[in-house]
Design a protein around this motif. Structure first.
Motif, PDB file in Angstrom:
ATOM      1  N   MET A 193       0.842  -1.218  -0.119  1.00 52.86           N
ATOM      2  CA  MET A 193       0.016   0.014   0.012  1.00 52.86           C
ATOM      3  C   MET A 193       0.845   1.274  -0.017  1.00 52.86           C
ATOM      4  SD  MET A 193      -2.901  -1.060   2.690  1.00 52.86           S
ATOM      5  CE  MET A 193      -3.916   0.312   2.112  1.00 52.86           C
ATOM      6  N   LEU A 194       2.090   1.172   0.750  1.00 56.60           N
ATOM      7  CA  LEU A 194       3.016   2.570   0.681  1.00 56.60           C
ATOM      8  C   LEU A 194       3.371   2.721  -0.423  1.00 56.60           C
ATOM      9  CD1 LEU A 194       4.176   4.507   2.526  1.00 56.60           C
ATOM     10  CD2 LEU A 194       6.094   2.831   3.116  1.00 56.60           C
ATOM     11  N   ALA A 195       3.579   1.606  -1.376  1.00 61.78           N
ATOM     12  CA  ALA A 195       4.198   1.918  -2.713  1.00 61.78           C
ATOM     13  C   ALA A 195       2.988   2.672  -3.733  1.00 61.78           C
ATOM     14  CB  ALA A 195       4.752   0.476  -3.361  1.00 61.78           C
ATOM     15  N   HIS A 196       1.830   2.440  -3.289  1.00 62.31           N
ATOM     16  CA  HIS A 196       0.774   3.134  -4.249  1.00 62.31           C
ATOM     17  C   HIS A 196       0.517   4.568  -3.595  1.00 62.31           C
ATOM     18  CE1 HIS A 196      -0.426  -0.262  -6.870  1.00 62.31           C
ATOM     19  NE2 HIS A 196       0.215  -0.794  -6.134  1.00 62.31           N
ATOM     20  N   ASP A 197       0.081   4.600  -2.387  1.00 60.53           N
ATOM     21  CA  ASP A 197      -0.222   6.062  -1.881  1.00 60.53           C
ATOM     22  C   ASP A 197      -0.289   6.030  -0.467  1.00 60.53           C
ATOM     23  OD1 ASP A 197      -1.798   8.246  -1.167  1.00 60.53           O
ATOM     24  OD2 ASP A 197      -3.061   8.141  -2.979  1.00 60.53           O
ATOM     25  N   ALA A 230      -6.189   3.104  -2.383  1.00 53.94           N
ATOM     26  CA  ALA A 230      -4.719   3.177  -2.399  1.00 53.94           C
ATOM     27  C   ALA A 230      -4.391   2.503  -3.706  1.00 53.94           C
ATOM     28  CB  ALA A 230      -4.168   2.394  -1.308  1.00 53.94           C
ATOM     29  N   PHE A 231      -4.912   1.134  -4.004  1.00 52.56           N
ATOM     30  CA  PHE A 231      -4.592   0.332  -5.056  1.00 52.56           C
ATOM     31  C   PHE A 231      -4.925   1.221  -6.375  1.00 52.56           C
ATOM     32  CE2 PHE A 231      -3.668  -2.583  -1.802  1.00 52.56           C
ATOM     33  CZ  PHE A 231      -2.506  -3.058  -2.318  1.00 52.56           C
ATOM     34  N   GLY A 236       4.563   4.410  -8.691  1.00 50.64           N
ATOM     35  CA  GLY A 236       5.491   4.756  -9.474  1.00 50.64           C
ATOM     36  C   GLY A 236       6.924   4.301  -9.053  1.00 50.64           C
ATOM     37  N   ILE A 237       7.985   4.689 -10.062  1.00 51.83           N
ATOM     38  CA  ILE A 237       9.490   4.390  -9.520  1.00 51.83           C
ATOM     39  C   ILE A 237       9.820   5.073  -8.227  1.00 51.83           C
ATOM     40  CG2 ILE A 237      11.727   4.771 -10.067  1.00 51.83           C
ATOM     41  CD1 ILE A 237      10.997   4.379 -13.016  1.00 51.83           C
ATOM     42  N   GLY A 238       9.520   6.205  -8.130  1.00 52.56           N
ATOM     43  CA  GLY A 238       9.954   7.017  -6.724  1.00 52.56           C
ATOM     44  C   GLY A 238       9.352   6.304  -5.724  1.00 52.56           C
ATOM     45  N   ARG A 239       8.021   6.088  -5.481  1.00 50.81           N
ATOM     46  CA  ARG A 239       7.651   5.351  -4.404  1.00 50.81           C
ATOM     47  C   ARG A 239       8.031   3.604  -4.207  1.00 50.81           C
ATOM     48  NH1 ARG A 239       3.491   8.459  -6.351  1.00 50.81           N
ATOM     49  NH2 ARG A 239       2.441   6.730  -7.663  1.00 50.81           N
ATOM     50  N   HIS A 240       8.325   3.178  -5.022  1.00 44.47           N
ATOM     51  CA  HIS A 240       9.027   1.721  -5.192  1.00 44.47           C
ATOM     52  C   HIS A 240      10.421   1.904  -4.470  1.00 44.47           C
ATOM     53  CE1 HIS A 240       6.268  -1.094  -6.957  1.00 44.47           C
ATOM     54  NE2 HIS A 240       6.113  -0.226  -7.992  1.00 44.47           N
ATOM     55  N   VAL A 241      10.913   3.048  -4.796  1.00 42.31           N
ATOM     56  CA  VAL A 241      12.215   3.263  -4.252  1.00 42.31           C
ATOM     57  C   VAL A 241      12.166   3.365  -2.963  1.00 42.31           C
ATOM     58  CG1 VAL A 241      14.447   4.641  -4.266  1.00 42.31           C
ATOM     59  CG2 VAL A 241      13.419   3.957  -6.409  1.00 42.31           C
ATOM     60  N   ASN A 242      11.363   4.166  -2.409  1.00 39.13           N
ATOM     61  CA  ASN A 242      11.208   4.529  -1.110  1.00 39.13           C
ATOM     62  C   ASN A 242      10.718   3.403  -0.334  1.00 39.13           C
ATOM     63  OD1 ASN A 242      10.309   5.992   1.328  1.00 39.13           O
ATOM     64  ND2 ASN A 242       8.353   5.604   0.785  1.00 39.13           N
TER      65      ASN A 242
END
Length: 317
Positions: A193-197, A230-231, A236-242
């Motif tokens: 979920m964090l990776a999405h929103d 959320a889903f 995006g790439i930035g949230r995946h990196v986070n």
């Protein structure tokens, strides 16, 4: 539960090879009827057939009107809007699925870019099929795509991730669940979920914090809303990196400097568009297993759908 629940997915029948097109043919989609087929249960729907048009049949189109596009037969001009709308309302009321794949650009089922005509001239190409529009109105958070857009690797991955997440939540809420089960479910989905929103992820945490204090019906409705919201946003790439860096931080104390440096290097390579997401995700999961990091190992982020689909193997651009 990760990847083991079978999503129920509605689909335009022609995409599964059924001969229901206007010309008596089909539009079989290789990904849907091939790669994805072993992992989902299809609910096949052809609205044209269900309103009694049969096949072969006269082609249809959307025609501009003051009250919105009308669905009419191309040659004889028979208006089928009311019949199609009634069917869509009835279907939408009883639709219990985890996603829907529509036939692209269909005046009945198209989700994006359907031509709207004035006479014989297409005056715009931003319409939505009459049947599809009513289904989306009834189920605004339902994962929906058309088969044309699923040719894009990122959109394909996003859609499949959403239907499996939706299916896992449905399976939980259809069970004799307790507050602790929802807490455990949310815990497993935190990184995903964090990776999405991130904002909705925090809202979901506030909802789960009320588990045991509210009725199951209210809790399920609120959590289902924030989970679906959320889903609905692409990761995006930035949230995946986070998320990847967050997971690496959880393992940092148990990894030696060489392994920490390797992880950081692979995450940076993904961020730079040099490797696919599957590379750092697989390495992190490997370390989580090796270090017996149970919380991290069990995150659905690392296995959002069956690994055999290989949907994270594309390099981001």
């Amino acid at each position: 539960m990760n990847g083991r629940v079978r999503p129920r997915v509605a689909v335009s029948s022609c995409l599964m090879g059924e001969p229901v097109r206007f010309n008596g043919g089909h539009s079989r989609d290789r990904f849907l009827s091939g790669e994805l087929d072993p992992y989902v249960d299809w609910v096949r729907i052809c609205p044209e057939m269900e309103i009694g048009l049969g096949t072969p049949r006269e082609t249809l189109r959307l025609e501009r009107s003051p009250d919105g596009p009308r669905l009419v037969t191309r040659k004889t001009g028979v208006d089928l809007t009311d019949a199609m709308t009634s069917l869509a309302i009835a279907r939408g009321r009883g639709l219990d699925v985890d996603g829907y794949v529509f036939k692209s650009r269909s005046p009945s089922c198209g989700v994006h870019g359907v031509a709207v005509h004035a006479g014989d001239v297409a005056v715009e190409r931003r319409g939505r099929g009459v049947f599809a529009a009513r289904i989306l109105d009834a189920h605004p958070l339902l994962p929906v795509e058309d088969e044309g857009r699923l040719n894009d690797a990122l959109l394909r991955e996003t859609f499949v991730e959403r239907i499996f997440a939706h299916a896992r939540l449905r399976a939980l809420l259809e069970s004799d669940w307790r507050a602790r089960d929802l807490v455990a479910f949310h815990s497993r989905h935190k990184m995903q979920m964090l990776a999405h929103d991130p904002a909705v992820y925090r809202e979901a945490g506030r909802v789960v914090a009320q588990a045991g204090l509210r009725s199951r019906g209210e809790l399920a409705a609120d959590y289902g809303r924030v989970f679906g919201t959320a889903f609905a946003r692409k990761a995006g790439i930035g949230r995946h990196v986070n998320v990847l860096q967050h997971c690496m931080g959880m393992l940092s104390d148990s990894l030696d400097p060489i392994r920490r440096a390797d992880l950081a290097e692979v995450i940076a390579a993904y961020q730079a568009g040099q490797v696919a997401l599957s590379v750092p995700a697989t390495l992190l999961r490997h370390h989580a297993r090796g270090e017996a990091a149970e919380y991290l190992r069990d995150q659905t982020y690392f296995s959002p759908y069956p690994q055999e689909l290989r949907l994270r193997n594309h390099v981001p651009v």
